[in-house]
Design a protein around this motif. Structure first.
Motif, PDB file in Angstrom:
ATOM      1  N   ALA A   1      -2.969  -2.254  -7.894  1.00  0.00           N
ATOM      2  CA  ALA A   1      -4.477  -2.455  -6.682  1.00  0.00           C
ATOM      3  C   ALA A   1      -4.706  -4.094  -6.760  1.00  0.00           C
ATOM      4  CB  ALA A   1      -5.208  -1.569  -7.232  1.00  0.00           C
TER       5      ALA A   1
ATOM      6  N   ARG B   1      -5.348  -6.066  -3.523  1.00  0.00           N
ATOM      7  CA  ARG B   1      -7.182  -6.917  -2.755  1.00  0.00           C
ATOM      8  C   ARG B   1      -6.947  -8.368  -2.888  1.00  0.00           C
ATOM      9  NH1 ARG B   1      -9.714  -9.943  -6.911  1.00  0.00           N
ATOM     10  NH2 ARG B   1      -8.211  -9.023  -8.214  1.00  0.00           N
TER      11      ARG B   1
ATOM     12  N   ILE C   1       0.683  -1.490   0.138  1.00  0.00           N
ATOM     13  CA  ILE C   1       0.182   0.049   0.399  1.00  0.00           C
ATOM     14  C   ILE C   1       0.666   1.126   0.163  1.00  0.00           C
ATOM     15  CG2 ILE C   1      -1.840   1.154   1.771  1.00  0.00           C
ATOM     16  CD1 ILE C   1      -2.333  -1.490   2.888  1.00  0.00           C
TER      17      ILE C   1
ATOM     18  N   PHE D   1      -9.851  -2.249  -2.497  1.00  0.00           N
ATOM     19  CA  PHE D   1      -8.909  -2.323  -2.946  1.00  0.00           C
ATOM     20  C   PHE D   1      -9.420  -2.371  -5.078  1.00  0.00           C
ATOM     21  CE2 PHE D   1      -6.252  -1.443   0.401  1.00  0.00           C
ATOM     22  CZ  PHE D   1      -5.148  -0.811  -0.232  1.00  0.00           C
TER      23      PHE D   1
END
Length: 173
Positions: free
Chosen positions: A109, A113, A35, A148
């Motif tokens: 992302a 996820r 992140i 995400f």
């Protein structure tokens, strides 16, 4: 078993066999780092602050299986608001499944996820081993995985990149 005096993490060899707490902690640390990497490519200050908040939450959930869940109800509500805002903003962007393609940020992302799904799997496995796992932790992990996903849609949308639908041959016959 050899125990290196240079170990990066004390629980690598000390965790009992009947717990996945160390695996949960290592993966949540990896996710927080990812992140942070994703955030390094974000210019939008509001989104950058949101990702910082989420990274801090990930570090708060990190020791949950070994200790307790320290995420507050107020933090959970803020996370839910962030999730719902992105979900609303990207509404109609895809019907079901999409290929994890698009911009660099969108594809990253998608990786995050999926990592949250793996973290969720570890939490459920810990429960199957007979350990108590807070229901709220399961909710947080699901929300973060979905967040995400919506973030990937947002990144593609912000660069006018269309999602590539995926129709499964296995589930939609």
């Amino acid at each position: 078993m050899y125990k290196s005096k240079y170990e990066a993490y004390s629980f690598l060899t000390e965790d009992p066999k009947d717990t996945l707490a160390c695996d949960f902690e290592i993966l949540s640390d990896e996710i927080a780092s990812k992140i942070g990497f994703l955030a390094s490519n974000v210019k939008n200050v509001e989104l950058l602050n949101e990702l910082k908040f989420i990274t801090e939450l990930v570090y708060h959930i990190n020791p949950t299986l070994r200790t307790f869940l320290s995420v507050t109800p107020e933090e959970f509500e803020v996370l839910l608001e962030c999730h719902n805002k992105l979900k609303h903003f990207t509404k109609g962007r895809c019907e079901m499944f999409v290929l994890p393609f698009g911009s660099r940020n969108a594809t990253y992302a998608h990786i995050i996820r999926n990592n949250f799904k793996s973290l969720s799997r570890i939490a459920y496995a810990e429960e199957r081993l007979g350990h108590s796992v807070p229901d709220l932790l399961h909710d947080i992990l699901g929300i973060l995985s979905n967040y995400f996903f919506y973030l990937s849609l947002y990144f593609n949308m912000s660069q006018d990149i269309e999602e590539i639908p995926f129709v499964s041959r296995n589930y939609f016959l």
